[in-house]
Design an enzyme around this catalytic site. Structure first.
Site, PDB file in Angstrom:
ATOM      1  N   GLU A 266       0.832  -1.199   0.000  1.00  0.00           N
ATOM      2  CA  GLU A 266       0.000   0.000   0.000  1.00  0.00           C
ATOM      3  C   GLU A 266       0.865   1.248   0.000  1.00  0.00           C
ATOM      4  O   GLU A 266       1.897   1.291   0.665  1.00  0.00           O
ATOM      5  CB  GLU A 266      -0.918  -0.009   1.229  1.00  0.00           C
ATOM      6  CG  GLU A 266      -1.759  -1.277   1.352  1.00  0.00           C
ATOM      7  CD  GLU A 266      -2.462  -1.425   2.694  1.00  0.00           C
ATOM      8  OE1 GLU A 266      -2.851  -0.378   3.267  1.00  0.00           O
ATOM      9  OE2 GLU A 266      -2.621  -2.564   3.168  1.00  0.00           O
ATOM     10  N   GLU A 377     -10.196   5.487   2.290  1.00  0.00           N
ATOM     11  CA  GLU A 377     -10.592   4.680   3.449  1.00  0.00           C
ATOM     12  C   GLU A 377     -10.601   5.562   4.684  1.00  0.00           C
ATOM     13  O   GLU A 377      -9.736   6.422   4.851  1.00  0.00           O
ATOM     14  CB  GLU A 377      -9.615   3.517   3.638  1.00  0.00           C
ATOM     15  CG  GLU A 377      -9.899   2.661   4.866  1.00  0.00           C
ATOM     16  CD  GLU A 377      -8.835   1.579   5.094  1.00  0.00           C
ATOM     17  OE1 GLU A 377      -8.919   0.900   6.130  1.00  0.00           O
ATOM     18  OE2 GLU A 377      -7.939   1.425   4.247  1.00  0.00           O
TER      19      GLU A 377
END
Length: 462
Positions: A266, A377
């Protein structure tokens, strides 16, 4: 004020004594009622004499009262001393653990740079960075740059390239070193779990569920073998409602069964008051090979990611940032698998190599990824049963479009031939569209793109 009544102490034949201690006026009021004293067979009914008698306290009783007070004081002092002896012992163990951890990740520096935002940047020799504490990397040095994917080109950028606050003074780390944001005791003490500092709390990644308090608005591709991904995303400073929530925008490179063997790489930007102690958007990386259970970490907070760049500090604040109905600033990120050594490399901005994740860190990602995700997110802790007001992206819904909503543009993946290609089957999904939503599209300039984000709590998202 102490009132002591002692009865039944006999002197001679028959005597009942009353001891009264108080101020003079109260003693007189208490003693003026007519009482009968038997002393050597004489009866007294004189109130004045009675008051005078009340003020005569036996030395034995006085000593006894003082003795009791002294014992009580000693016991209280011993109790307090015991309490204090326990607390520092607990605190010392905690601080000892923290300082030992900091000694492992804060490496000796050849130069230190103070950032205007309060960060301390340490210039650490490349081969002394935390990654080389890993048994499989000990004694090694960073690898040379790999071959870029085919179809990669330096693009003409519409917006100014982002840079980081710490480098505003144009002071950089010397060649052969890397800049590392120094971790402080306060950073560790802010963590909800000291032993889990620098890691994500385990959560499900399935897009059909937002359980675990994590909510998403993402674009994704699946159903093929992927060897990398590339995108440009604009940078904002979303409001985060409390210390234990965060808001991020990133690329996910994913493989595994979405169980305990999930592998992810990520990279993106995030606002995390718990991790950094402020609300700046910061460039970050993450990895795990067991669904966030025991492996992996943010940035360089464990042995894993190998940094090769002397100009980018992972975990440092990004500046400038986008403004509503004003200037928009974005960064480009590219993650791809080096066909020669199998390591996953990261590029930040327009052609700046940051470093790589060694292939041995992973199980499924040693081969390829099975899903690529782009998007936002947030953590929704649902305090008092209400949805969080933590913002995603710009804090505005996708329908507001350019200059107001956050976006990802020029989405691409790397195929088996190490070639960058456009997405052919992009899907978009928002866990709770009334809180955070997403709208995709395609055009000649931005290729595959989408707008996403939202304010969180609002009349349609209580």
């Amino acid at each position: 004020m102490l009132l002591a009544l002692v009865r039944g102490v006999k002197f001679g034949k028959s005597m009942e004594m009353v001891f009264c201690c108080s101020d003079h006026r109260r003693r007189q009021n208490q003693c003026t009622r007519i009482q009968t004293l038997l002393f050597r067979g004489k009866r007294y009914k004189n109130p004045t004499k009675m008051a005078s008698s009340c003020c005569k306290i036996s030395p034995i009783i006085s000593f006894f009262v003082l003795f009791l007070l002294f014992v009580s004081f000693v016991q209280s002092a011993r109790f307090n001393e015991t309490e204090q002896s326990f607390r520092p012992e607990k605190e010392s163990k905690k601080l000892k653990f923290i300082r030992a951890h900091l000694a492992r990740i804060n490496k000796p520096s050849v130069k230190t740079i103070q950032s205007p935002d309060g960060d301390t940047i340490d210039c650490v020799l490349e081969d002394k960075q935390p990654a080389f504490d890993h048994p499989e990397l000990k004694g090694q040095k960073p690898l040379d740059p790999p071959e870029r994917p085919k179809g990669y080109a330096t693009t003409t950028r519409i917006f100014e390239e982002n840079f980081q606050i710490w480098s505003i003074s144009n002071e950089f780390c010397p060649e052969g070193t890397i800049p590392i944001r120094r971790t402080t005791e306060q950073d560790v003490l802010r963590a909800s779990s000291i032993r889990r500092f620098g890691t994500k709390i385990r959560k499900p990644i399935r897009r059909d569920s937002s359980s675990g308090g994590h909510e998403h608005a993402v674009g994704y591709v699946t159903g093929d073998a992927y060897y990398g991904a590339k995108a440009s995303l604009n940078v904002w400073a979303p409001r985060v409602a409390n210390q234990y929530e965060f808001s991020l925008s990133q690329i996910w490179v994913i493989s595994g069964s979405f169980g305990d063997d999930l592998n992810t790489i990520e990279a993106g930007w995030q606002v995390s008051p718990e991790l950094y102690g402020d609300n700046y958007p910061r460039f970050f990386t993450y990895w795990t090979n067991d669904a966030y259970q025991a492996t992996g970490c943010y940035n360089l907070l464990c042995s894993g990611f190998v940094q090769t760049n002397s100009r980018i500090a992972i975990g440092a604040a990004i500046s400038p940032i986008s403004s509503y109905s004003a200037g928009q600033f974005d960064i480009s990120l590219l993650v791809w698998k080096d066909p020669k050594h199998g390591n996953w490399w990261l590029e930040f901005g327009n052609g700046i190599l940051v470093g790589y994740w060694p292939s041995f860190l992973f199980t499924h990602l040693r081969d390829h990824a099975s899903m690529i995700q782009f998007g936002g997110e947030v953590v929704n802790s649902q305090i008092s049963g209400q949805h969080t007001s933590t913002q995603m992206g710009s804090g505005h819904f996708a329908g507001e479009g350019f200059g107001r909503a956050s976006y990802f543009r020029n989405l691409q993946v790397v195929d088996w031939d190490n070639s960058l290609i456009p997405l052919s089957n992009l899907r978009v999904l928002a866990d709770h569209p009334s809180c955070y939503d997403i709208q995709g599209g395609i055009n000649r300039v931005w290729g595959n793109y989408f707008y996403y984000g939202g304010p969180g709590k609002n009349p349609r998202c209580p």
